[in-house]
Design an enzyme around this catalytic site. Structure first.
Site, PDB file in Angstrom:
ATOM      1  N   SER A 117       0.779  -1.268   0.021  1.00  0.00           N
ATOM      2  CA  SER A 117      -0.003  -0.175   0.025  1.00  0.00           C
ATOM      3  C   SER A 117       0.767   1.234   0.072  1.00  0.00           C
ATOM      4  O   SER A 117       0.441   2.283  -0.209  1.00  0.00           O
ATOM      5  CB  SER A 117      -0.963  -0.041   1.087  1.00  0.00           C
TER       6      SER A 117
ATOM      7  N   HIS B   3      -2.196  -2.619  -5.879  1.00  0.00           N
ATOM      8  CA  HIS B   3      -2.683  -2.232  -4.325  1.00  0.00           C
ATOM      9  C   HIS B   3      -4.269  -2.453  -4.500  1.00  0.00           C
ATOM     10  O   HIS B   3      -4.907  -1.703  -5.039  1.00  0.00           O
ATOM     11  CB  HIS B   3      -2.301  -0.865  -4.314  1.00  0.00           C
TER      12      HIS B   3
ATOM     13  N   GLU C 102      -5.085   0.098  -7.662  1.00  0.00           N
ATOM     14  CA  GLU C 102      -3.962   0.846  -8.295  1.00  0.00           C
ATOM     15  C   GLU C 102      -3.079  -0.134  -8.851  1.00  0.00           C
ATOM     16  O   GLU C 102      -2.601  -0.936  -8.104  1.00  0.00           O
ATOM     17  CB  GLU C 102      -3.455   1.632  -7.087  1.00  0.00           C
TER      18      GLU C 102
ATOM     19  N   ASN D 278      -3.086   6.581  -0.609  1.00  0.00           N
ATOM     20  CA  ASN D 278      -2.412   6.786   0.685  1.00  0.00           C
ATOM     21  C   ASN D 278      -1.745   8.002   0.849  1.00  0.00           C
ATOM     22  O   ASN D 278      -1.873   8.751   1.774  1.00  0.00           O
ATOM     23  CB  ASN D 278      -1.579   5.547   1.274  1.00  0.00           C
TER      24      ASN D 278
END
Ligand code: 3HC
Length: 712
Positions: free
Chosen positions: A434, A455, A467, A505
């Protein structure tokens, strides 16, 4: 075969039945545009006058879609409510003629039968559908910020009752054919191979005077509720309450649809249609509808976009290897089988862990069976695709391996080394990291061109985003393979730059951190969550942190802090929580308590660990502004660094990845709406007050100066 020049409708006579085929040439799906409406009217006029035609059997000429609804491109061009109302009224008129057609019509439905497509089918006398996963039936209009405006709000409740109809219309639900059959929308459910024959036979029976007898499924109490005005009043009240709980008043369409349904049931079809068209007109030109339509088109475009120029063909993945049988690994394994039907081999350090992972992966398939998304037979077949071991046996046949081991660079590198020995030389290795940059994982790899990031979000079976992160050394076929496989797993994939935290993130961390700052300043936990839910998020940031896991959050912040410095500095409030084992839902306690899988209330003891007591804190507007602007600022900065390829990818990512309110169009569209100058001004004020983490980024400053936008 009969058709007028250029017509999308053709027909031939089979034993007195006109078998009509609708095939909009040059288009991937059939849709109901103005031109098609004229075409329909002309065709039905001709069929009405032809004495040899006793009945009509109607089909789509597209292999896997029936009618995808009204042409969305057409109604987004309208600028006034009056124009949109007229469009709706014309659609209603056309379907009214279909409903009053002098000869019976049976429709054979295979593939997507949505919106105006279902409204058309509802206007016909008899509906046969193929029992096939591609056959999807529903009125998804509210998902586009509008309502079923071609009589759907009137005909569906009359067919299946107010409660069942509202259940579908107000949530914009799309159902499989079997469910549509159960609730009474579809009269007959058949194997696709006999759809045509059964439909033609039904048309013939109808021509002979046969009338189908319909019995509404459901209980006596249900029938009583639907069947009289007093009962229905209770139904409307309950539906309204439910809608408001879900939408918090941010989405006008479901309430308007409720009104259209209720008005029609209480004042008759003609009045109902009039109200339906009026409300359709009002909704079609709202900003909310525009935003939701933009999301539809962006998602559709992403279905075809591999994220790189001249994409080579992806590898066909038949077997997937999954390393790490924990929560993410088992989620990936179960979802890959359920959605893509591939063979999945799992591996973890020891057999008990593998067994636990296999059971968790299987639970995804069990859940589908429970929800009747798959049959028992399919369930048995899919379960047989799942296997695992404590060694890499079986990995030699995998075209793609996804690792979901502990978020630690050395552990990930070790797994990659092992896979490079155990798998084929052309196997693509994807890391479900992540935060850790892919080029770091690929350092020292034998074949860095085959190393990529995939991800996924937790829980994998439900979260729609993926992702995909190529490093500078990743070869194009690895990118297309990852994107294509993600799509087969039912995900919307965005290709993002290899940088710590990637896109999600990167922008989520400041948001979560700011929630931590607010806690320290004395804002109550529930207050932060409540305000952001009202703003439009599905859950507030503190609940989200509980879901993600505070240990995971701490790790992410650590990586981001190392990479980007002080504006990502961890908030002390969270460290105490992790130390005391309050890791969130998975631990049964975080900021909230969790019992039997259900979220409870805030445990007051938490405030001791945070080191502050609720004392009100800043004003609600300031709380929202801080959480929002810190996120918008980071999003703008990341766009400037090319973390996402386009604002479209960034907005879809934020909406699908962490629930940024869809009606606001995503963080970048929202920033455009607010205007860069205003955001910069507020950020400067916040920076002065709370510190440099709010300092406006160059991209926003530049936009403010030039009066520029992300979407010019
Ligand atoms: N209007 C205009 N274009 C549409 C469309 C529609 N209703 N439905 C699909 N398309 C287009 C897509 O934009 C795409 O165009 P492109 O190839 O130029 O990019 C193309 O058709 C193929 O679509 P997908 O890539 O999405 O194909 P899939 O096979 O993956 O999915 C689908 C097909 C399930 C039909 C999906 O496209 C879908 O969900 N469409 C929208 C359905 C919908 O919301 N219908 C309601 C419309 S509003 C309405 O009917 C109002 C009425 O009540 C008055």
């Amino acid at each position: 075969m009969v058709s007028s020049a250029g017509s999308a409708l053709t027909w031939e006579l089979v034993d007195g039945v006109a078998v009509v085929t609708f095939d909009l040439k040059g288009e991937p799906v059939n849709k109901l545009s103005q031109v098609v409406k004229q075409d329909m009217l002309a065709t039905f006029e001709a069929l009405g006058h032809d004495a040899s035609v006793k009945a009509v059997a109607f089909f789509s000429g597209k292999p896997d879609s029936f009618i995808a609804g009204a042409d969305i491109e057409e109604f987004v061009k309208l600028t006034t409510a009056a124009e949109a109302e007229r469009l709706s009224a014309e659609g209603q008129e056309m379907l009214d003629r279909v409903a009053r057609f002098s000869k019976p019509i049976a429709v054979g439905i295979h593939g997507a039968c949505l919106g105006g497509g279902l409204e058309f089918a509802l206007a016909c006398g008899y509906r046969v559908a193929s029992d096939h996963p591609k056959t999807q039936i529903g009125l998804p209009e509210v998902q586009l910020g509008i309502l079923p405006g071609a009589g759907g709000c009137q005909r569906l409740p009359r067919l299946i009752g107010a409660r069942a109809a509202l259940d579908m219309i107000l949530a914009g639900k799309v159902e499989r054919a079997a469910k549509a059959f159960r609730v009474g929308i579809v009269d007959e459910l058949v194997h696709p191979a006999i759809l045509q024959d059964v439909t033609v036979a039904a048309a013939q029976r109808l021509a002979g005077g046969w009338r189908p007898r319909r019995r509404r499924p459901g209980s006596l109490v249900g029938a009583l509720l639907d069947g009289n005005p007093l009962g229905r009043r209770l139904v409307y009240r309950a539906a309204r309450k439910q809608v408001l709980a879900r939408t918090r008043g941010n989405y006008p369409a479901p309430l308007a649809a409720l009104e259209a349904v209720a008005h029609g049931l209480e004042h008759g079809m003609t009045e109902g249609l009039k109200r339906e068209a009026q409300l359709f007109g009002q909704l079609a030109v709202t900003d909310v509808s525009r935003k939701l339509v933009q999301i539809f088109f962006a998602t559709t475009a992403l279905k075809k976009d591999f994220g790189i120029p001249n994409p080579p063909p992806p590898a066909v993945v038949k077997r997937l290897g999954v390393v790490g049988a924990g929560f993410m690994g088992s989620g990936i394994a179960g979802t890959a089988i359920a959605q893509a039907g591939v063979d999945v081999r799992m591996k973890d350090a020891d057999l008990p862990r593998v067994a636990k992972g296999l059971a968790a992966a299987r639970e995804i398939l069990d859940d589908r069976l429970r929800r009747r998304h798959i049959t028992k037979y399919e369930h048995t077949r899919l379960i047989a695709l799942l296997s695992g071991d404590a060694s890499y046996t079986g990995f030699g046949r995998a075209e793609l391996v996804i690792e979901a081991v502990f978020e630690e660079l050395d552990v990930k590198r070790q797994v990659l080394r092992e896979i490079e020995t155990a798998a084929r030389p052309d196997t693509v290795f994807a890391s479900n990291t992540s935060t850790i940059p892919i080029h770091l994982i690929a350092e020292g790899a034998k074949r860095p061109e085959l190393v990529i990031g995939m991800h996924f979000f937790s829980p994998v079976a439900r979260m729609p985003l993926l992702e995909v992160i190529p490093s500078a050394r990743t070869a194009p076929p690895a990118v297309t393979t990852a994107v294509a496989f993600g799509r087969r797993m039912g995900k919307t994939a965005i290709v993002v730059k290899d940088s710590p935290g990637f896109w999600i993130n990167r922008i989520l961390t400041p948001y979560m951190n700011e929630a931590g700052h607010l806690l320290v300043e004395g804002v109550a936990i529930e207050e932060i969550d409540r305000l952001m839910v009202e703003f439009g998020f599905p859950v507030g940031p503190i609940t989200l942190l509980d879901e993600v896991g505070l240990d995971v959050g701490e790790k992410v912040v650590g990586v981001m802090h190392d990479a980007f410095g002080e504006r990502f500095a961890p908030v002390a409030a969270f460290a105490g929580m992790v130390k005391s084992g309050r890791l969130g839902r998975k631990a049964g306690k975080g900021f909230y308590t969790y019992a039997g899988g259900k979220k409870g209330s805030v445990d007051p003891a938490v405030y001791e660990l945070i080191g502050s007591q609720p004392n009100g804190g800043p004003r609600p507007a300031e709380i929202i502004q801080r959480l929002l602007f810190v996120t918008l600022n980071e999003a703008a900065r990341a766009v400037g660094e090319g973390i996402v390829r386009t604002p479209r990818d960034g907005d879809i990512g934020a909406i699908f990845g962490f629930g940024f309110p869809p009606f606001r169009g995503g963080p970048l569209r929202h920033a455009d709406d607010l205007g860069a100058a205003r955001i910069v001004g507020e950020l400067e004020r916040l920076a002065e007050r709370y510190g440099p983490r709010f300092a406006p980024c160059d991209v926003l400053r530049d936009h403010a100066q030039r009066n520029a936008k992300f979407y010019p």
